[in-house]
Design a protein around this motif. Structure first.
Motif, PDB file in Angstrom:
ATOM      1  N   VAL A   1      56.178  12.855 -17.171  1.00 29.65           N
ATOM      2  CA  VAL A   1      55.035  12.009 -17.541  1.00 29.65           C
ATOM      3  C   VAL A   1      55.485  10.590 -17.843  1.00 29.65           C
TER       4      VAL A   1
ATOM      5  N   THR B   1      50.622  18.969 -18.339  1.00 26.69           N
ATOM      6  CA  THR B   1      52.052  19.181 -18.503  1.00 26.69           C
ATOM      7  C   THR B   1      52.297  20.398 -19.380  1.00 26.69           C
TER       8      THR B   1
ATOM      9  N   GLN C   1      58.217  17.862 -20.564  1.00 19.66           N
ATOM     10  CA  GLN C   1      57.210  16.835 -20.294  1.00 19.66           C
ATOM     11  C   GLN C   1      57.816  15.550 -19.726  1.00 19.66           C
TER      12      GLN C   1
ATOM     13  N   GLU D   1      48.570  13.632 -22.813  1.00 22.46           N
ATOM     14  CA  GLU D   1      49.596  14.586 -22.408  1.00 22.46           C
ATOM     15  C   GLU D   1      49.134  15.987 -22.812  1.00 22.46           C
TER      16      GLU D   1
ATOM     17  N   TYR E   1      49.771   6.792 -25.329  1.00 23.16           N
ATOM     18  CA  TYR E   1      49.980   8.211 -25.093  1.00 23.16           C
ATOM     19  C   TYR E   1      49.486   9.018 -26.294  1.00 23.16           C
TER      20      TYR E   1
ATOM     21  N   GLY F   1      51.223  16.533 -14.192  1.00 19.05           N
ATOM     22  CA  GLY F   1      52.210  15.916 -15.049  1.00 19.05           C
ATOM     23  C   GLY F   1      53.584  16.545 -14.975  1.00 19.05           C
TER      24      GLY F   1
END
Length: 349
Positions: free
Chosen positions: A76, A266, A73, A201, A171, A236
């Protein structure tokens, strides 16, 4: 100007619940120059190598409690940080090591906190899920699912109240997106036009259940549509797409137009935490994501194809990053544990 739907942001309404790798944006991406690609490559690689080392130390027993890795990830948080200015604030949940490093917190301090040492950012008392740095405007990883969304909204309220043009980034994951306090925060932010960017996310599995099985609505970008919060789905796994979307969202907030939701599509390669064997998905699915969408490999290929870096130069960057991580691990294993007197500090009565 409000965030516009551009080539770096996928079209609304695309399902986020399909098989991994089938629903990312495929339009034209705003290109990076050499310096931007090198910066993104190094910062994402630092997060990757740090998390790999954290996983090793956890297996060796140096890290206790919970440990949630960010591997896969990285684009991001790195892309979003490239869109911010000094003074903007970041807050997130418990998968937080990558966010700390991206905001400029030292690898030594983060790793020492993971191992519960006095040189850690919370002096060894917070562990993996609870670190803060006022200096870097990082307001924590938080262990309670969704709790950081309300706090991030509070940071945005403080910015509005003070009349500055700082933006708060909150987030959270696809699992936390179903929490009630998230919608209460959305409502407050929309009502008062708070400068907050809500970054979902979406790594597809929350704690281990596919979004298609856990959420009645899988287009998370539209979670604020009923109250007028614009939302956009973003690739992402491509740091350029993240930065492009982030810049538009930041501009929207700075102009006093209220909050924005960015759904980052993501994928995490490891389990939800170190104790999760991730048997709810196939090895082929994970390998497909690694081979076709890896955020670091994409940048590496661009650097080589454009002649902006040689294999030897990229190996040198990797060696430098590995040295930083190795140093942080050595420090974290040898730094003293907190004195017993620390049990009585930071306690509010």
């Amino acid at each position: 100007m409000a965030p516009r739907q551009n080539a770096s942001v996928s079209s609304r309404g695309k399902s986020a619940g399909k098989s991994a790798g089938k629903d990312f944006a495929n339009g034209t991406i705003v290109e990076f120059d050499r310096e931007q690609d090198l910066k993104a490559y190094r910062e994402m690689l630092l997060i990757r190598r740090f998390e790999e080392k954290a996983g090793q130390l956890y297996g060796m027993g140096f890290i206790g409690g919970f440990c949630h890795l960010y591997i896969g990830q990285e684009a991001v948080v790195v892309g979003m940080q490239m869109a911010l200015k000094q003074g903007d604030q970041v807050i997130t949940g418990y998968r937080d090591h990558g966010h700390m490093l991206a905001t400029g917190m030292s690898a030594r301090g983060v790793m020492a906190e993971l191992t519960g040492r006095q040189g850690g950012y919370s002096r060894g008392k917070g562990g993996s899920m609870h670190m803060f740095s006022k200096e870097k405007n990082f307001y924590g990883g938080h262990g309670i699912v969704g709790a950081q969304v309300s706090l991030g909204t509070g940071l945005a309220f403080a910015n509005s109240y003070r009349g500055n043009d700082n933006v708060s980034l909150a987030y959270f994951g696809d699992g936390a997106a179903n929490q009630g306090q998230v919608y209460e925060s959305f409502n407050m932010a929309a009502l008062w036009k708070l400068p907050c960017i809500y970054i979902i996310e979406n790594n597809r599995y929350a704690m281990g259940t596919s979004v298609a099985r856990a959420s009645a609505g899988v287009d998370f970008s539209q979670r604020g549509a009923a109250i007028g919060i614009p939302g956009y789905q973003v690739d992402g796994m491509d740091v350029r797409a993240v930065k492009a979307a982030g810049e538009e969202a930041v501009a929207h907030c700075r102009e006093g137009k209220g909050p924005v939701i960015l759904e980052m599509q993501t994928y995490r390669y490891r389990g939800h935490s170190m104790s999760d064997p991730a048997k709810y998905r196939s090895k082929d699915e994970v390998q497909k994501m690694r081979s076709e969408h890896d955020p670091i490999e994409q940048v590496k290929v661009r650097l080589l194809e454009k002649g902006w870096a040689t294999e030897d130069e990229l190996k040198a960057i990797d060696k430098d990053v590995r040295d930083i991580v190795a140093d942080s691990a050595d420090f974290a294993q040898n730094d003293p544990e907190p004195d017993v007197s620390e049990l009585y500090t930071d306690i509010l009565l």
